[in-house]
Scaffold this motif. Sequence first.
Motif, PDB file in Angstrom:
ATOM      1  N   TYR A 155      11.925   8.474  -4.998  1.00  0.00           N
ATOM      2  CA  TYR A 155      12.601   7.597  -4.036  1.00  0.00           C
ATOM      3  C   TYR A 155      11.658   7.212  -2.903  1.00  0.00           C
ATOM      4  CZ  TYR A 155      15.886   6.145  -0.392  1.00  0.00           C
ATOM      5  OH  TYR A 155      16.529   5.463   0.600  1.00  0.00           O
ATOM      6  N   LEU A 156      10.924   8.228  -2.390  1.00  0.00           N
ATOM      7  CA  LEU A 156       9.983   7.940  -1.312  1.00  0.00           C
ATOM      8  C   LEU A 156       8.857   7.036  -1.787  1.00  0.00           C
ATOM      9  CD1 LEU A 156       9.713  11.494   0.324  1.00  0.00           C
ATOM     10  CD2 LEU A 156      10.966   9.499   1.177  1.00  0.00           C
ATOM     11  N   GLU A 157       8.415   7.261  -3.041  1.00  0.00           N
ATOM     12  CA  GLU A 157       7.344   6.412  -3.581  1.00  0.00           C
ATOM     13  C   GLU A 157       7.821   4.980  -3.732  1.00  0.00           C
ATOM     14  OE1 GLU A 157       3.601   5.497  -4.738  1.00  0.00           O
ATOM     15  OE2 GLU A 157       4.319   7.421  -3.971  1.00  0.00           O
ATOM     16  N   ASN A 158       9.062   4.802  -4.152  1.00  0.00           N
ATOM     17  CA  ASN A 158       9.607   3.454  -4.272  1.00  0.00           C
ATOM     18  C   ASN A 158       9.716   2.789  -2.904  1.00  0.00           C
ATOM     19  OD1 ASN A 158       9.882   3.704  -7.049  1.00  0.00           O
ATOM     20  ND2 ASN A 158      11.994   4.464  -6.916  1.00  0.00           N
ATOM     21  N   ILE A 159      10.149   3.588  -1.910  1.00  0.00           N
ATOM     22  CA  ILE A 159      10.229   3.042  -0.544  1.00  0.00           C
ATOM     23  C   ILE A 159       8.837   2.658  -0.058  1.00  0.00           C
ATOM     24  CG2 ILE A 159      10.718   3.641   1.841  1.00  0.00           C
ATOM     25  CD1 ILE A 159      13.048   5.314   0.863  1.00  0.00           C
ATOM     26  N   GLU A 210       7.794  -0.467  -1.672  1.00  0.00           N
ATOM     27  CA  GLU A 210       8.493  -1.590  -1.052  1.00  0.00           C
ATOM     28  C   GLU A 210       7.899  -1.914   0.319  1.00  0.00           C
ATOM     29  OE1 GLU A 210      10.756  -3.630  -2.234  1.00  0.00           O
ATOM     30  OE2 GLU A 210      10.653  -2.609  -4.179  1.00  0.00           O
ATOM     31  N   GLU A 211       7.562  -0.856   1.065  1.00  0.00           N
ATOM     32  CA  GLU A 211       6.957  -1.073   2.386  1.00  0.00           C
ATOM     33  C   GLU A 211       5.594  -1.734   2.254  1.00  0.00           C
ATOM     34  OE1 GLU A 211       8.011  -0.678   5.490  1.00  0.00           O
ATOM     35  OE2 GLU A 211      10.000  -0.189   4.723  1.00  0.00           O
ATOM     36  N   ARG A 212       4.821  -1.241   1.262  1.00  0.00           N
ATOM     37  CA  ARG A 212       3.514  -1.856   1.021  1.00  0.00           C
ATOM     38  C   ARG A 212       3.668  -3.332   0.658  1.00  0.00           C
ATOM     39  NH1 ARG A 212       0.566   2.746  -2.729  1.00  0.00           N
ATOM     40  NH2 ARG A 212      -0.053   4.142  -1.033  1.00  0.00           N
ATOM     41  N   LYS A 213       4.640  -3.601  -0.213  1.00  0.00           N
ATOM     42  CA  LYS A 213       4.877  -4.989  -0.605  1.00  0.00           C
ATOM     43  C   LYS A 213       5.270  -5.824   0.613  1.00  0.00           C
ATOM     44  CE  LYS A 213       7.327  -5.572  -4.321  1.00  0.00           C
ATOM     45  NZ  LYS A 213       8.489  -5.703  -5.224  1.00  0.00           N
ATOM     46  N   HIS A 214       6.174  -5.244   1.425  1.00  0.00           N
ATOM     47  CA  HIS A 214       6.621  -5.973   2.619  1.00  0.00           C
ATOM     48  C   HIS A 214       5.465  -6.213   3.595  1.00  0.00           C
ATOM     49  CE1 HIS A 214       9.200  -7.267   5.883  1.00  0.00           C
ATOM     50  NE2 HIS A 214       8.666  -6.313   6.666  1.00  0.00           N
ATOM     51  N   ILE A 215       4.682  -5.144   3.847  1.00  0.00           N
ATOM     52  CA  ILE A 215       3.557  -5.274   4.779  1.00  0.00           C
ATOM     53  C   ILE A 215       2.529  -6.241   4.226  1.00  0.00           C
ATOM     54  CG2 ILE A 215       1.645  -4.023   5.846  1.00  0.00           C
ATOM     55  CD1 ILE A 215       3.479  -1.563   5.942  1.00  0.00           C
ATOM     56  N   SER A 216       2.278  -6.127   2.901  1.00  0.00           N
ATOM     57  CA  SER A 216       1.310  -7.027   2.283  1.00  0.00           C
ATOM     58  C   SER A 216       1.734  -8.478   2.435  1.00  0.00           C
ATOM     59  CB  SER A 216       1.161  -6.674   0.815  1.00  0.00           C
ATOM     60  OG  SER A 216       0.322  -7.577   0.155  1.00  0.00           O
ATOM     61  N   ARG A 217       3.002  -8.762   2.229  1.00  0.00           N
ATOM     62  CA  ARG A 217       3.491 -10.129   2.369  1.00  0.00           C
ATOM     63  C   ARG A 217       3.432 -10.585   3.822  1.00  0.00           C
ATOM     64  NH1 ARG A 217       8.810  -9.953  -1.621  1.00  0.00           N
ATOM     65  NH2 ARG A 217       7.633 -10.079  -3.606  1.00  0.00           N
ATOM     66  N   GLU A 218       3.803  -9.677   4.732  1.00  0.00           N
ATOM     67  CA  GLU A 218       3.772 -10.043   6.147  1.00  0.00           C
ATOM     68  C   GLU A 218       2.352 -10.373   6.579  1.00  0.00           C
ATOM     69  OE1 GLU A 218       6.140 -10.439   8.467  1.00  0.00           O
ATOM     70  OE2 GLU A 218       7.642 -10.218   6.875  1.00  0.00           O
ATOM     71  N   ILE A 219       1.398  -9.510   6.127  1.00  0.00           N
ATOM     72  CA  ILE A 219      -0.001  -9.764   6.507  1.00  0.00           C
ATOM     73  C   ILE A 219      -0.481 -11.062   5.893  1.00  0.00           C
ATOM     74  CG2 ILE A 219      -2.368  -8.933   6.188  1.00  0.00           C
ATOM     75  CD1 ILE A 219      -1.284  -6.110   6.434  1.00  0.00           C
ATOM     76  N   HIS A 220      -0.138 -11.228   4.605  1.00  0.00           N
ATOM     77  CA  HIS A 220      -0.627 -12.414   3.902  1.00  0.00           C
ATOM     78  C   HIS A 220       0.022 -13.687   4.440  1.00  0.00           C
ATOM     79  CE1 HIS A 220      -0.853 -15.390   0.616  1.00  0.00           C
ATOM     80  NE2 HIS A 220      -2.034 -14.839   0.368  1.00  0.00           N
ATOM     81  N   ASP A 221       1.325 -13.599   4.661  1.00  0.00           N
ATOM     82  CA  ASP A 221       2.041 -14.817   5.066  1.00  0.00           C
ATOM     83  C   ASP A 221       1.932 -15.068   6.561  1.00  0.00           C
ATOM     84  OD1 ASP A 221       2.726 -15.010   2.415  1.00  0.00           O
ATOM     85  OD2 ASP A 221       4.755 -14.208   2.678  1.00  0.00           O
ATOM     86  N   GLU A 222       2.338 -14.103   7.372  1.00  0.00           N
ATOM     87  CA  GLU A 222       2.387 -14.317   8.819  1.00  0.00           C
ATOM     88  C   GLU A 222       1.001 -14.339   9.430  1.00  0.00           C
ATOM     89  OE1 GLU A 222       5.010 -15.024  10.537  1.00  0.00           O
ATOM     90  OE2 GLU A 222       6.349 -14.887   8.792  1.00  0.00           O
ATOM     91  N   ARG A 252      -0.764  -4.111  -1.816  1.00  0.00           N
ATOM     92  CA  ARG A 252       0.081  -4.491  -2.953  1.00  0.00           C
ATOM     93  C   ARG A 252      -0.472  -5.766  -3.556  1.00  0.00           C
ATOM     94  NH1 ARG A 252       4.058  -2.409  -6.395  1.00  0.00           N
ATOM     95  NH2 ARG A 252       5.204  -4.172  -7.291  1.00  0.00           N
ATOM     96  N   PRO A 253      -1.194  -5.645  -4.692  1.00  0.00           N
ATOM     97  CA  PRO A 253      -1.743  -6.866  -5.302  1.00  0.00           C
ATOM     98  C   PRO A 253      -0.619  -7.794  -5.726  1.00  0.00           C
ATOM     99  CG  PRO A 253      -2.035  -4.972  -6.759  1.00  0.00           C
ATOM    100  CD  PRO A 253      -1.525  -4.447  -5.458  1.00  0.00           C
ATOM    101  N   SER A 254      -0.674  -8.985  -5.297  1.00  0.00           N
ATOM    102  CA  SER A 254       0.386  -9.946  -5.622  1.00  0.00           C
ATOM    103  C   SER A 254       0.429 -10.246  -7.107  1.00  0.00           C
ATOM    104  CB  SER A 254       0.173 -11.242  -4.826  1.00  0.00           C
ATOM    105  OG  SER A 254      -1.110 -11.783  -5.130  1.00  0.00           O
ATOM    106  N   ILE A 255      -0.704 -10.036  -7.771  1.00  0.00           N
ATOM    107  CA  ILE A 255      -0.749 -10.312  -9.213  1.00  0.00           C
ATOM    108  C   ILE A 255       0.182  -9.383  -9.978  1.00  0.00           C
ATOM    109  CG2 ILE A 255      -2.683  -8.730  -9.696  1.00  0.00           C
ATOM    110  CD1 ILE A 255      -3.757 -10.852 -11.616  1.00  0.00           C
ATOM    111  N   LEU A 256       0.422  -8.165  -9.435  1.00  0.00           N
ATOM    112  CA  LEU A 256       1.322  -7.212 -10.087  1.00  0.00           C
ATOM    113  C   LEU A 256       2.753  -7.729 -10.086  1.00  0.00           C
ATOM    114  CD1 LEU A 256       1.720  -4.405 -11.378  1.00  0.00           C
ATOM    115  CD2 LEU A 256       1.987  -3.469  -9.072  1.00  0.00           C
ATOM    116  N   ASP A 257       3.136  -8.383  -8.983  1.00  0.00           N
ATOM    117  CA  ASP A 257       4.500  -8.906  -8.898  1.00  0.00           C
ATOM    118  C   ASP A 257       4.634 -10.253  -9.598  1.00  0.00           C
ATOM    119  OD1 ASP A 257       5.418  -6.724  -7.349  1.00  0.00           O
ATOM    120  OD2 ASP A 257       4.512  -7.633  -5.573  1.00  0.00           O
ATOM    121  N   ASN A 258       3.541 -11.029  -9.579  1.00  0.00           N
ATOM    122  CA  ASN A 258       3.632 -12.389 -10.098  1.00  0.00           C
ATOM    123  C   ASN A 258       3.356 -12.477 -11.598  1.00  0.00           C
ATOM    124  OD1 ASN A 258       4.179 -13.247  -7.478  1.00  0.00           O
ATOM    125  ND2 ASN A 258       2.001 -13.561  -7.011  1.00  0.00           N
ATOM    126  N   LEU A 259       2.319 -11.740 -12.065  1.00  0.00           N
ATOM    127  CA  LEU A 259       1.900 -11.871 -13.474  1.00  0.00           C
ATOM    128  C   LEU A 259       2.159 -10.622 -14.316  1.00  0.00           C
ATOM    129  CD1 LEU A 259      -1.464 -13.778 -12.981  1.00  0.00           C
ATOM    130  CD2 LEU A 259       0.804 -14.714 -13.453  1.00  0.00           C
TER     131      LEU A 259
END
Length: 631
Positions: free
Chosen positions: A417-421, A424-436, A488-495
């Motif tokens: 559960y903690l690893e999934n969180i 998710e946090e890594r994905k969120h932070i990665s997107r925030e860094i990449h996008d914002e 969080r490599p975006s390629i993992l979520d996208n491809l």
Amino acid sequence: MDTSMPVVNNRSLDVILVTIEKKSGVINGIWPKDARLHGVAGKRCIGKKIQSFLMPGSKAVFKNAISKKNKQPNDIIQLEFSTKKLPEATYDCSIWQARKQPLVLLVHKSVQHAAVNASSQHRASLPHIPQPDDLIEWEKAEKLVKAAENKFKRILEKITMPIAVYEVHEPKRFVFINCKFTEWFGYTIEDIPNIERWREQAYRDEVYFRQIQKGWQAELQRVYNGEKPESRPFESPVFCKDGSVKELEFTFTTDENLVFVTFNDITEKNCFLRALHENEKKFRNISEQLPIPICVFSEKGETRFLNNAFTETFGYTRDDIPTRKDWLSKAYPDENYRNMVLAARELLAQRPELKARTTLICQFEVTCKDGSKKHIEFSASSGEKNLYVVANDITGKVKAEQELKESHRQLRELSSYLENIREEERKHISREIHDELGQQLTLLKIDLMQMSKKLKPEEQEMIEKMKQADQLLAETMRSVRKIATQLRPSILDNLGLVSALEWQSREFEKNFGIRCVFESLLFEPQFSTKQSNALFRIYQEALTNIARHACATRVDAVLSQEANRIVLEIRDNGRGFNNDMTSKKTLGLKGMEERALMIDGDFRIESKPGEGTYIQISIPILITNQEISQQ
């Protein structure tokens, strides 16, 4: 003539002795050797049944004469013989029987022949004077009978067990003892002329002798009356002539006024039995003191022993479980479970690695007398005649193991559960860094470009600073993208996982200069989010360890499918290591194993110094198209 032999009347020149097996009636000997039984040569008679020579009425007479129920056997019986050689004729016969010996049929001259002689003698002068020829024939007949008696005496002498014959009635004299009797006890017939003298020599304790005499006198009366063919065995110690003592077992049978006694030395047997009883007593005493439940079953399945600990543990007494079958039915009341227990024992006993063992160890859940259930570890070993079972109550141990497994399961679920969180946090932070942050840095770069355009050419110093700021901004943007990718490599979520593993392999080869070849053998692979995250992180950790410790020049990775499982294999040609997962330096390996367990996978690692390292992760295929559509 020895009084031990039966009295036979009307003996004549043609007396024949026929030895016959008691049970089968088969003739096994005829004496004299050249004798003819009602015209049939003696050699041709051997192997045939005596009944084949008798007429139907005589068969019944013969059967009655040798019957155990015949309480008053006659000295002389008349049997009618019939063969192809001669017409029917009736003979005077007598039967002599000894215990455990073939019976002997003495065939005298025919009744018809005796009647003819009697009529001819009647026609002669009334005062009959024996003729010399008659006296010679009579003497020959007496010699034949005497020879037969001597032959049977020799037979008794050759028997390998002591035999004594004495009179039933007073003065109860011994009329015969064989050589084996003298060899065993040292007494001759002169030393023990009668039973009283035998008592004085062999028993010496008159009170003890009178006590055991009561038992065999009652048995003797039943045998003498024909109620049974022979006595039951009696046991008693006997003093020999040299003062030594033998423990004997003796039985007897009777024939008219004679008692035939046979002896068997059971001294060694009794010593063995006493030692056995002593050992059994010690075993029982020790077993009763042990706190471990012990049960002993006989080879026939009878319950021979239960110690106190067994009764205290399960509540069953020997009366509750008189047989092993009763124990199984009560310990495993559910028939399906009982059959499973029996099948498991048989299967365990047939395993090649366990066949050489004398002890079989297995664990089952047992139902006690009060209805409670306990987990028991059984150790069963087979002796020559018994099955020894030792039970160990491991209920507390099993409960502790179950609680520990449950605790591990909960910890693993929490870790997952903690690893999934975390993912998710890594994905969120990665997107925030990449996008914002990436978007803001891009706007800043655009502002710098616009500001640089407004500068005049003569403002060289400001232009240089603007170029430095632009270069620093570009490096910052690259760092931001790198940080976002590492999180969080975006390629993992996208491809998907396969593309992410291929990208990670190229990045590893580019960053560390180590040749890395990844190959996927899957056709349209489908993974759950947890599986993708876990396999990708395991692959990342494996490559990191190779870069840090392996000193490898090549890495090969294969993603394939075996049956209903996905298998990821990673192999390097590095220096390897001693495969000790408990070392503090293998926390990375422990982490990979834990990630594999989180997705119900199996983790295996093989390594030897100088031979590189091989890692295998196997996970079940659990995802469905419906699950994919929901992601």
